[in-house]
Structure formats: structure tokens, C-alpha cells
Design a protein around this motif. Structure first.
Motif, mmCIF file in Angstrom:
data_model
loop_
_atom_site.group_PDB
_atom_site.id
_atom_site.type_symbol
_atom_site.label_atom_id
_atom_site.label_comp_id
_atom_site.label_asym_id
_atom_site.label_seq_id
_atom_site.Cartn_x
_atom_site.Cartn_y
_atom_site.Cartn_z
ATOM 1 N N SER A 134 -7.172 -1.027 3.838
ATOM 2 C CA SER A 134 -5.839 -0.411 3.879
ATOM 3 C C SER A 134 -5.277 -0.212 2.480
ATOM 4 O O SER A 134 -5.213 -1.147 1.681
ATOM 5 C CB SER A 134 -4.926 -1.311 4.723
ATOM 6 N N PHE B 77 -1.806 -2.536 16.899
ATOM 7 C CA PHE B 77 -1.028 -2.151 18.082
ATOM 8 C C PHE B 77 -1.045 -3.223 19.169
ATOM 9 O O PHE B 77 -0.513 -3.016 20.252
ATOM 10 C CB PHE B 77 -1.522 -0.793 18.614
ATOM 11 N N HIS C 239 5.639 6.456 -2.333
ATOM 12 C CA HIS C 239 5.768 6.365 -0.869
ATOM 13 C C HIS C 239 6.341 7.628 -0.231
ATOM 14 O O HIS C 239 6.614 7.624 0.965
ATOM 15 C CB HIS C 239 6.642 5.159 -0.504
HETATM 16 N N1 LIG Z 1 5.768 3.062 4.749
HETATM 17 C C1 LIG Z 1 4.944 1.974 5.197
HETATM 18 C C2 LIG Z 1 3.555 2.523 5.521
HETATM 19 C C3 LIG Z 1 2.574 1.438 5.854
HETATM 20 C C4 LIG Z 1 1.344 2.000 6.512
HETATM 21 O O1 LIG Z 1 1.321 3.132 7.040
HETATM 22 N N2 LIG Z 1 0.302 1.197 6.485
HETATM 23 C C5 LIG Z 1 -0.914 1.605 7.121
HETATM 24 C C6 LIG Z 1 -2.102 0.919 6.466
HETATM 25 S S1 LIG Z 1 -2.411 1.507 4.831
HETATM 26 C C7 LIG Z 1 -0.883 1.150 8.564
HETATM 27 O O2 LIG Z 1 -0.565 0.008 8.830
HETATM 28 N N3 LIG Z 1 -1.244 2.030 9.499
HETATM 29 C C8 LIG Z 1 -1.289 1.667 10.858
HETATM 30 C C9 LIG Z 1 -1.721 2.794 11.760
HETATM 31 O O3 LIG Z 1 -0.874 3.575 12.143
HETATM 32 O O4 LIG Z 1 -2.897 2.858 12.089
HETATM 33 C C10 LIG Z 1 4.861 0.888 4.139
HETATM 34 O O5 LIG Z 1 5.068 1.164 2.963
HETATM 35 O O6 LIG Z 1 4.611 -0.263 4.500
#
Ligand SMILES: N[C@@H](CCC(=O)N[C@@H](CS)C(=O)NCC(=O)O)C(=O)O
Length: 279
Positions: free
Chosen positions: A12, A44, A97
Motif C-alpha cells: 500500500s 472490508f 493527497h
Molecule cells: N485519503 C486516504 C486514502 C487512503 C487509501 O486510499 N488507502 C488505500 C491503500 S494505499 C486503501 O486503504 N484502499 C482500500 C481499498 O479501497 O481497497 C488517506 O490518506 O488515508
């Protein structure tokens, strides 16, 4: 005192920001890591959604139970408890971001049918399929009921991606996706060729935005730069700069980015976070 728990995942991009911060700030023995497999949609699981209703990483639960639910809050919290003091976040943290340069959309983006076909037989397809399966599975459990709105939104998004990646989307949907992908890459080009070099120049002698050692901005920016190199196919640090050059169609990499890469890559924190692969 109970410990600080960091929910993270090794592939990630935003978790890498927190992981770099933990190491650079001397917090490795104060932070316990728990892995959440994003590739299988484990973020999830209702147990995790109960902790962070955004279902995203990184997430931190502090010793007093306070939950930090996004990268910026997570890293600001880490900086606030660290024995090592570093320069606080400035505007560049927010810029990394911005939604128009979302790194996770960039990973799945495709600007035309050829790109989509190539990604549909590579890791992005695996991710899209597994993540959809995870959302589908966890959304149908009784524990998911209180978070129905989250699951409904996430299922709509993942169904859309799956239709694109399994070539069942109609032409209008594909055209819209190609357009959004192109817009993201145009914005990324501005970010890496103009915005970031200008910020690095403004920072003075550097080599970091935070001065001689990385500050909060640098944790965010470093992870973005590493991620971009990985999107261009680099897995090791020494492949990064050439990957940038090729990835941006042979354009010279701005000298500020070259220096920045060369300042980060020998650091122990970087070597640990990217030990297996750039991501
Ligand atoms: N704006 C959020 C974005 C975080 C984010 O999207 N993280 C990703 C991993 S890099 C995530 O957890 N995605 C989950 C998904 O939807 O699969 C932050 O800065 O924490």
C-alpha cells in the motif's frame, strides 16, 4: 501503557508513508503493526470497518483508543509522540493527497484499449477481481448491516472497475474511463515536472523538504515517488530513475527529483520499507 497499533499493508502506497515515518521518527519499538490484506479486500471485514469506517489504510489506534483514520492524521500523530523532532507538514502534504493525482486510481487507470488490455492480464486485474470478491463477501454478512452505505458505494465502484477489466463495460463507460485516466496522468505529469521540483527548490539546501533530514512532508512525498517508479515497472531502487524517464516518454527527469531520489534511497528506513519491492 498499551501500545499504538498501526494497521498497514506491504503493497500500500499510503501505508508506506506511515511505515517510513515510524522508522525515521524512532518509533519502531512503540508501534505494533497489524497487516490487513488489501489485495483480498480484508479492509472490508466488518471488524476493520468498525475501527475505520473509511475502510482504508493506514489506520492507527492510539493507546487511549483514539483512531487516526487517514495518512495525514496518522503521520501527524506519529510526529507528535516521536522522540525525534522533524519539520511539520506544509502545503505539499495536502498536494500529494489531491484527488486528481490519486495513486491508486493511477494504478488501475488505462488511457486506451491497449493499456486496458495489458493491465487486464496483469496485477491490476487480480486486484480488481479479488477486491470485488472481498467487498461482495463481507457486505453480505450480518455484521456489515450498520455500514450498508459504505458497502453499497464500494460495490458500485468495484462493479464498475470489474466491468472495465472483464471487457463487459459498454463503449461510453470505457470512453469515460479512458478520459479520467488521461486526466490523472496529465495531472501527475504536472505534479512531478513542475509542482514537486518547485517545492524542492523552495526548500533550499535540502536535500529534503524538511532540511537535512526528512520531515513530515517527505514521508508523504517519498512514498509517492516510490509508487510512481513502481507504476512504471521498477521493483528496485536502482531502477527508479530510468523508469521515470521511460515512463514519461523519454523526457529528462527533473534534477530536483534525481537528487531527492538519491537522498532517500540509501536511508535505512527506505531500504526496509522497500526491501521486497517498490510499491
Ligand atoms: N485519503 C486516504 C486514502 C487512503 C487509501 O486510499 N488507502 C488505500 C491503500 S494505499 C486503501 O486503504 N484502499 C482500500 C481499498 O479501497 O481497497 C488517506 O490518506 O488515508
Amino acid at each position: 501503557m498499551s501500545s499504538t497499533t498501526l494497521y498497514t499493508f506491504e503493497l500500500s502506497v499510503w501505508s508506506a508513508v506511515a511505515e517510513l515515518a515510524v522508522l525515521e521518527l524512532g518509533l519502531a519499538d512503540k508501534v505494533e503493526k497489524k497487516y490487513v490484506d488489501l489485495v483480498h479486500g480484508e479492509n472490508f471485514k466488518p471488524e476493520f470497518v468498525k475501527i475505520n469506517e473509511n475502510a482504508t489504510l493506514p489506520t492507527i489506534v492510539g493507546p487511549d483508543g483514539t483512531v487516526y483514520k487517514n495518512t495525514t492524521d496518522v503521520v501527524n500523530y506519529l510526529a507528535s509522540i516521536a522522540p525525534v523532532k522533524v519539520k511539520a507538514a506544509t502545503e505539499i502534504t495536502a498536494l500529494t493527497h489531491e484527488a486528481n493525482i490519486d495513486p491508486n486510481f493511477a494504478l488501475l487507470s488505462a488511457r486506451n484499449a491497449e493499456e486496458l488490455a495489458a493491465k487486464s492480464s496483469a496485477f491490476p486485474k487480480v486486484f480488481v477481481e479479488n477486491r470485488h470478491a472481498g467487498i461482495t463477501k463481507y457486505s453480505s454478512t450480518p455484521e456489515a448491516k450498520p455500514f450498508e452505505a459504505l458497502y453499497t458505494g464500494k460495490l458500485a465502484g468495484s462493479s464498475w472497475l470489474l466491468s472495465l477489466y472483464t471487457n463487459t463495460a459498454d463503449e461510453a463507460t470505457k470512453a469515460e474511463f479512458y478520459k479520467a485516466s488521461q486526466a490523472t496522468w496529465d495531472a501527475l505529469t504536472v505534479f512531478y515536472f513542475e509542482t514537486l521540483p518547485a517545492k524542492l527548490r523552495d526548500a533550499g539546501a535540502g536535500p529534503f523538504l524538511g532540511g537535512e533530514k526528512p520531515g513530515v512532508d517527505d514521508f508523504h512525498v517519498a512514498a509517492r515517488v516510490a509508487h510512481l517508479a513502481s507504476l512504471f515497472g521498477a521493483t528496485k531502487s536502482e531502477e527508479g530513475l530510468e523508469a521515470f524517464r521511460k515512463g514519461f516518454g523519454g523526457k529528462d527527469v527533473p534534477v530536483e527529483i534525481v537528487k531527492y531520489w538519491e537522498a532517500w534511497t540509501p536511508r535505512e528506513s527506505w531500504k526496509q520499507v522497500y526491501a521486497k519491492t517498490l510499491h
